[in-house]
Design an enzyme around this catalytic site. Structure first.
Site, PDB file in Angstrom:
ATOM      1  N   ARG A  14     -60.049  10.986 -48.005  1.00 16.87           N
ATOM      2  CA  ARG A  14     -59.769  12.243 -48.712  1.00 16.87           C
ATOM      3  C   ARG A  14     -59.799  12.028 -50.233  1.00 16.87           C
ATOM      4  O   ARG A  14     -60.771  12.365 -50.893  1.00 16.87           O
ATOM      5  CB  ARG A  14     -58.417  12.800 -48.233  1.00 16.87           C
ATOM      6  CG  ARG A  14     -58.173  14.259 -48.595  1.00 16.87           C
ATOM      7  CD  ARG A  14     -57.685  14.457 -50.003  1.00 16.87           C
ATOM      8  NE  ARG A  14     -56.427  13.767 -50.290  1.00 16.87           N
ATOM      9  CZ  ARG A  14     -55.903  13.705 -51.505  1.00 16.87           C
ATOM     10  NH1 ARG A  14     -56.499  14.282 -52.523  1.00 16.87           N
ATOM     11  NH2 ARG A  14     -54.790  13.031 -51.709  1.00 16.87           N
ATOM     12  N   ASP A  15     -58.748  11.414 -50.784  1.00 21.49           N
ATOM     13  CA  ASP A  15     -58.689  11.238 -52.240  1.00 21.49           C
ATOM     14  C   ASP A  15     -59.863  10.369 -52.716  1.00 21.49           C
ATOM     15  O   ASP A  15     -60.395  10.566 -53.805  1.00 21.49           O
ATOM     16  CB  ASP A  15     -57.355  10.575 -52.632  1.00 21.49           C
ATOM     17  CG  ASP A  15     -56.892  10.933 -54.041  1.00 21.49           C
ATOM     18  OD1 ASP A  15     -57.685  11.520 -54.794  1.00 21.49           O
ATOM     19  OD2 ASP A  15     -55.742  10.622 -54.385  1.00 21.49           O
ATOM     20  N   HIS A 207     -47.757   7.389 -55.071  1.00 23.94           N
ATOM     21  CA  HIS A 207     -49.198   7.666 -55.023  1.00 23.94           C
ATOM     22  C   HIS A 207     -49.740   7.417 -56.437  1.00 23.94           C
ATOM     23  O   HIS A 207     -49.781   8.320 -57.260  1.00 23.94           O
ATOM     24  CB  HIS A 207     -49.421   9.113 -54.576  1.00 23.94           C
ATOM     25  CG  HIS A 207     -50.839   9.549 -54.507  1.00 23.94           C
ATOM     26  ND1 HIS A 207     -51.513   9.750 -53.318  1.00 23.94           N
ATOM     27  CD2 HIS A 207     -51.750   9.825 -55.475  1.00 23.94           C
ATOM     28  CE1 HIS A 207     -52.743  10.146 -53.565  1.00 23.94           C
ATOM     29  NE2 HIS A 207     -52.920  10.198 -54.871  1.00 23.94           N
ATOM     30  N   HIS A 209     -52.485   6.147 -59.252  1.00 22.74           N
ATOM     31  CA  HIS A 209     -53.882   5.875 -59.607  1.00 22.74           C
ATOM     32  C   HIS A 209     -53.898   4.757 -60.650  1.00 22.74           C
ATOM     33  O   HIS A 209     -52.903   4.498 -61.338  1.00 22.74           O
ATOM     34  CB  HIS A 209     -54.541   7.162 -60.122  1.00 22.74           C
ATOM     35  CG  HIS A 209     -54.859   8.126 -59.007  1.00 22.74           C
ATOM     36  ND1 HIS A 209     -56.142   8.319 -58.529  1.00 22.74           N
ATOM     37  CD2 HIS A 209     -54.073   8.926 -58.259  1.00 22.74           C
ATOM     38  CE1 HIS A 209     -56.113   9.201 -57.549  1.00 22.74           C
ATOM     39  NE2 HIS A 209     -54.862   9.594 -57.359  1.00 22.74           N
ATOM     40  N   CYS A 240     -58.986  12.917 -58.622  1.00 25.93           N
ATOM     41  CA  CYS A 240     -58.951  14.349 -58.394  1.00 25.93           C
ATOM     42  C   CYS A 240     -59.983  15.053 -59.262  1.00 25.93           C
ATOM     43  O   CYS A 240     -60.053  14.815 -60.464  1.00 25.93           O
ATOM     44  CB  CYS A 240     -57.553  14.877 -58.711  1.00 25.93           C
ATOM     45  SG  CYS A 240     -57.427  16.656 -58.606  1.00 25.93           S
ATOM     46  N   ASN A 249     -57.570   5.645 -56.933  1.00 22.56           N
ATOM     47  CA  ASN A 249     -56.235   5.239 -56.485  1.00 22.56           C
ATOM     48  C   ASN A 249     -56.136   3.731 -56.607  1.00 22.56           C
ATOM     49  O   ASN A 249     -57.139   3.027 -56.645  1.00 22.56           O
ATOM     50  CB  ASN A 249     -56.062   5.564 -54.991  1.00 22.56           C
ATOM     51  CG  ASN A 249     -56.013   7.039 -54.709  1.00 22.56           C
ATOM     52  OD1 ASN A 249     -57.031   7.713 -54.751  1.00 22.56           O
ATOM     53  ND2 ASN A 249     -54.843   7.536 -54.411  1.00 22.56           N
TER      54      ASN A 249
END
Ligand code: HMG
Ligand code: MG
Length: 299
Positions: A14-15, A207, A209, A240, A249
């Site tokens: 996803r990310d 979370h 980055h 994002c 990430n």
């Protein structure tokens, strides 16, 4: 003190892929990535995102991805759902868990989901209700917890306020996103302290980055406080689309190496993960963002 076990939540499908420029990544590659990740021993994988394909084209095949994967017993396959429309598709695709996402910054929330923080929280109420009725767990993300690309500094109190709202609404876990990777260890600790005043450590996740190369240091700081859930992305993929200057990430390989050094259990095989990161970066024709992967190499 440090936790004895850490749950790694793998973000790469996803990310990791949502912001990939150029051609659409094929559904087959996404499916193979997820299957390879589950084979590495990862128990939690964010597999897709049921957002508007006009906003995030790379996630437009979420239903096909979910239908194509081989579900491994004991693995949670999660997906982002920004609204009820996303929830309906996610339920039809039989995701195990969903996630809603807001931010500590008004400006970022507006760019990312086209509404205010308050509007986003109101929009999540029926999402949480639908999930409750179906017995599905909901994770809540707070973005820009250590800085915003549009407004700059973010007050830890503001982070705590949004986190509390999501927690009170019924999110079982609040994932604290340093969306643009600007945090440093002391800042991470202070931010966590503010959030942990009202939310138990067991219900929080990091979370981070790695834009400024601080993610591993920041993780060390919050692990030392007892935080035990870490979001990461193989080969450090990601970012994002609505966060100017965002890069990947923290790499799952690097997190695993850190945790092994601390004697913390995860149940994940590092070499398998390195091989998976090597494979996906070849598919995407991308550089590998994991220092550990570069040091140890694929086998
Ligand atoms: P909007 O344009 O304000 O909403 O978007 P809308 O209701 O007017 O919908 C626009 C169009 O999208 C309509 O289609 C809807 O049907 C459709 P049209 O009528 O024009 O043909 N639509 C949808 N389609 C599929 N699934 C849906 C859906 N909803 C509407 N669920 C909206 C509002 C929230 C939908 C939009 O802004 C959006 O999708 N945003 C997602 C942005 C995103 O995915 N960002 C990246 C994830 S967050 C992140 O990366 C941060 C994180 O990693 C943590 C961190 O690092 O900090 C989690
Ligand atoms: Mg992110």
């Amino acid at each position: 003190s440090f936790p004895s076990q850490v749950r790694v939540f793998e973000m790469s499908p996803r990310d990791g892929l949502q912001n990939e420029p150029g051609e659409l990544i094929t559904t087959a590659v996404k499916i193979e990535l997820i299957n390879r990740l589950s084979a590495c021993g990862l128990s939690h994988i964010e597999a897709a995102s049921f957002v508007s394909p006009k906003w995030v084209p790379q996630m437009g095949d979420a239903s096909e991805v979910m239908a194509g994967i081989t579900r491994k017993a004991g693995v949670t396959y999660a997906a982002l759902t920004p609204n009820l429309k996303g929830v309906e598709s996610a339920f039809a695709a039989e995701v195990d868990e969903i996630a809603v996402f807001s931010a500590a910054s008004e400006a970022f929330t507006q760019k990312n989901i086209n509404c205010s923080i308050a509007e986003s929280l109101a929009r999540f109420e029926p999402v949480l209700e639908a999930a409750r009725n179906k017995g599905i767990k909901v994770r809540g993300y707070v973005s820009t917890v250590m800085g915003c690309p549009y407004q700059g500094d973010v007050d830890p109190k503001q982070v705590a306020q949004v986190a509390n709202a999501l927690y009170a609404m019924g999110c079982y876990e609040i994932s604290l996103g340093d969306t643009i990777g600007v945090g440093t260890p002391l800042k991470a600790k202070r931010m966590l302290e503010a959030v942990n005043r009202d939310i138990p450590m067991n219900n929080l996740a990091a979370h981070f980055h790695d834009t400024y190369g601080q993610a591993i240091g920041n993780l060390y700081a919050v692990l030392e406080e007892g935080l035990a859930v870490v979001d990461a992305s193989v080969a450090g993929l990601g970012g994002c689309p609505y966060a100017r200057g965002a890069s990947g990430n923290v790499a799952t390989e690097d997190v695993l190496y850190l945790l092994q050094g601390l004697g913390i259990e995860t149940g994940i095989n590092l070499q398998d993960l390195i091989n998976t990161g090597d494979w996906i970066t070849r598919q995407l024709k991308r550089a590998n963002g994991s220092k550990v992967a570069l040091a140890l190499g694929a086998q």
